[in-house]
Design a protein around this motif. Sequence first.
Motif, PDB file in Angstrom:
ATOM      1  N   LEU A   1       0.036   0.962  10.790  1.00  0.00           N
ATOM      2  CA  LEU A   1       0.634   0.330   9.704  1.00  0.00           C
ATOM      3  C   LEU A   1       2.006   1.410   9.131  1.00  0.00           C
ATOM      4  N   VAL A   2       1.686   2.660   9.204  1.00  0.00           N
ATOM      5  CA  VAL A   2       2.777   3.476   8.737  1.00  0.00           C
ATOM      6  C   VAL A   2       3.734   3.945  10.071  1.00  0.00           C
ATOM      7  N   ARG A   3       3.671   3.482  11.158  1.00  0.00           N
ATOM      8  CA  ARG A   3       4.545   4.011  12.076  1.00  0.00           C
ATOM      9  C   ARG A   3       6.030   3.422  11.833  1.00  0.00           C
ATOM     10  N   PRO A   4       6.127   2.179  11.194  1.00  0.00           N
ATOM     11  CA  PRO A   4       7.593   1.776  10.800  1.00  0.00           C
ATOM     12  C   PRO A   4       7.995   2.663   9.929  1.00  0.00           C
ATOM     13  N   ARG A   5       7.682   3.626   9.353  1.00  0.00           N
ATOM     14  CA  ARG A   5       7.883   4.548   8.179  1.00  0.00           C
ATOM     15  C   ARG A   5       8.039   5.781   8.882  1.00  0.00           C
ATOM     16  N   ASN A   6       8.317   6.020  10.139  1.00  0.00           N
ATOM     17  CA  ASN A   6       8.174   7.299  10.835  1.00  0.00           C
ATOM     18  C   ASN A   6       7.282   8.403  10.430  1.00  0.00           C
ATOM     19  N   GLY A  65      -8.140   4.567   2.164  1.00  0.00           N
ATOM     20  CA  GLY A  65      -6.891   4.680   2.426  1.00  0.00           C
ATOM     21  C   GLY A  65      -6.151   3.778   2.999  1.00  0.00           C
ATOM     22  N   LEU A  66      -6.725   3.169   4.037  1.00  0.00           N
ATOM     23  CA  LEU A  66      -6.382   1.835   4.546  1.00  0.00           C
ATOM     24  C   LEU A  66      -6.171   0.734   3.627  1.00  0.00           C
ATOM     25  N   ASN A  67      -6.719   0.638   2.634  1.00  0.00           N
ATOM     26  CA  ASN A  67      -6.804  -0.417   1.411  1.00  0.00           C
ATOM     27  C   ASN A  67      -5.335  -0.050   0.809  1.00  0.00           C
ATOM     28  N   LEU A  68      -5.230   0.981   0.671  1.00  0.00           N
ATOM     29  CA  LEU A  68      -3.992   1.595  -0.161  1.00  0.00           C
ATOM     30  C   LEU A  68      -2.770   1.325   0.689  1.00  0.00           C
ATOM     31  N   VAL A  69      -2.859   1.750   1.892  1.00  0.00           N
ATOM     32  CA  VAL A  69      -1.631   1.603   2.910  1.00  0.00           C
ATOM     33  C   VAL A  69      -1.294   0.104   3.165  1.00  0.00           C
ATOM     34  N   ALA A  70      -2.454  -0.517   3.447  1.00  0.00           N
ATOM     35  CA  ALA A  70      -2.110  -2.089   3.524  1.00  0.00           C
ATOM     36  C   ALA A  70      -1.646  -2.761   2.269  1.00  0.00           C
ATOM     37  N   ARG A 104       4.949  -1.017  -2.421  1.00  0.00           N
ATOM     38  CA  ARG A 104       4.623   0.094  -3.461  1.00  0.00           C
ATOM     39  C   ARG A 104       4.353   1.478  -2.605  1.00  0.00           C
ATOM     40  N   SER A 105       5.569   2.155  -2.423  1.00  0.00           N
ATOM     41  CA  SER A 105       5.272   3.251  -1.770  1.00  0.00           C
ATOM     42  C   SER A 105       4.396   4.467  -2.421  1.00  0.00           C
ATOM     43  N   ASP A 106       4.097   4.518  -3.545  1.00  0.00           N
ATOM     44  CA  ASP A 106       3.238   5.311  -4.048  1.00  0.00           C
ATOM     45  C   ASP A 106       1.830   4.926  -3.531  1.00  0.00           C
ATOM     46  N   LEU A 107       1.574   3.766  -3.499  1.00  0.00           N
ATOM     47  CA  LEU A 107       0.121   3.478  -3.053  1.00  0.00           C
ATOM     48  C   LEU A 107       0.140   3.683  -1.430  1.00  0.00           C
ATOM     49  N   VAL A 108       0.978   3.651  -0.864  1.00  0.00           N
ATOM     50  CA  VAL A 108       1.128   4.157   0.570  1.00  0.00           C
ATOM     51  C   VAL A 108       1.058   5.468   0.913  1.00  0.00           C
ATOM     52  N   ASP A 147       0.468 -10.396  -4.949  1.00  0.00           N
ATOM     53  CA  ASP A 147       0.790  -9.028  -4.734  1.00  0.00           C
ATOM     54  C   ASP A 147       0.509  -8.293  -6.024  1.00  0.00           C
ATOM     55  N   ASN A 148       0.428  -8.814  -7.289  1.00  0.00           N
ATOM     56  CA  ASN A 148       0.153  -8.341  -8.329  1.00  0.00           C
ATOM     57  C   ASN A 148      -1.599  -8.035  -8.410  1.00  0.00           C
ATOM     58  N   TRP A 149      -2.141  -9.133  -7.932  1.00  0.00           N
ATOM     59  CA  TRP A 149      -3.642  -9.101  -7.897  1.00  0.00           C
ATOM     60  C   TRP A 149      -4.086  -8.083  -6.935  1.00  0.00           C
ATOM     61  N   LEU A 150      -3.281  -8.117  -5.557  1.00  0.00           N
ATOM     62  CA  LEU A 150      -3.662  -7.089  -4.560  1.00  0.00           C
ATOM     63  C   LEU A 150      -3.282  -5.400  -5.171  1.00  0.00           C
ATOM     64  N   THR A 151      -2.414  -5.357  -5.916  1.00  0.00           N
ATOM     65  CA  THR A 151      -1.913  -4.046  -6.414  1.00  0.00           C
ATOM     66  C   THR A 151      -3.066  -3.549  -7.248  1.00  0.00           C
TER      67      THR A 151
END
Length: 319
Positions: free
Chosen positions: A224-229, A161-166, A173-177, A133-137
């Motif tokens: 991917l963001v559906r679980p976040r309502n 945008g999809l890269n950041l959401v995924a 990292r909600s900021d990236l989402v 995750d550190n690398w992906l971030t």
Amino acid sequence: MRILQPLCHGITFAFTAAALLCAMPTAQAACVVPPAEHTIDPPGFYDDPAGYQQAVKPMRAYIDRLNKAAEAGDWACTIDLLEGWAQGDALMGPITGYQGYYERSWAGTDFALVRMRAQKLGRLDASRAAIIDNWLTRIAMATRDAQEINSLHNNLTYWAGLNLVAIGTVARRSDLVDDGVARVREGIRDIGPHGELQRELKRGNRALHYHTFALLPLVFAAELVRPRNINLYAENQHAIGRLADLVTRAVQDPDSFRAVSPIKQDLFPWTFQDELSWMEPYYASQHDSRLPTLIAARRAFHEWRLGGNVTQAWGVTLP
């Protein structure tokens, strides 16, 4: 739970004992982790096609190995592959052109979606997840800050945008989402009353291809963001649905695209095959009755930017 019969398909965000059984490997070949590619900096896809293909070959070979390991349920190898490249800080070297920014964005999305499946199946422990995750971030932050992408305001921005959401989802990292959703919303706002994207219409004889390509990140990000309502499907008066309708009608009848462009369209061989991968999650959640016939004729969908076998990960039983 999404399960396809008789194949072991349907690994999404909720998992049953049956799905776990389907994901268990049989006899597996030895897992060889290739040396991490320090950077990805090919010439432009259209500028130098031969040079481009040669430059991306090592990265694509790694992604193919990663995605096939996940498809086979070889999670030990899948995690070894991700951790190996994470420890090598792969793809984070300097980029002198522009194409490398797109390639890294697409690759990072694939890595995150594969890692997401491993996590949901309980195959990834916390210490190894932290390394990955550190690398992906770092990949996500580089994508977020890439002006070579941010200045375009077209499908590549939506893919970023999809890269950041995924990555934001798996790395918590909600900021990236949030940054990713902002880019995806730019795409949703761009969709016109007939499902058209003005920037992609400027592609001339490739406009239909790029409408299809632009739809992919919008649909997967919406899922991917559906679980976040967050209901991205509802935004701009259900704009994603308008774009999906435009593309679906064009798959059924390519001449229908003349409603938004008078130019005869040229498609890549993959435009109406694997780049219709968006149909799997879209049908599962939106239930467009036209899609089962189109999906069944093309399964299984494989898209290297989206974790490999999209049908296995996102598909549902068709009527």
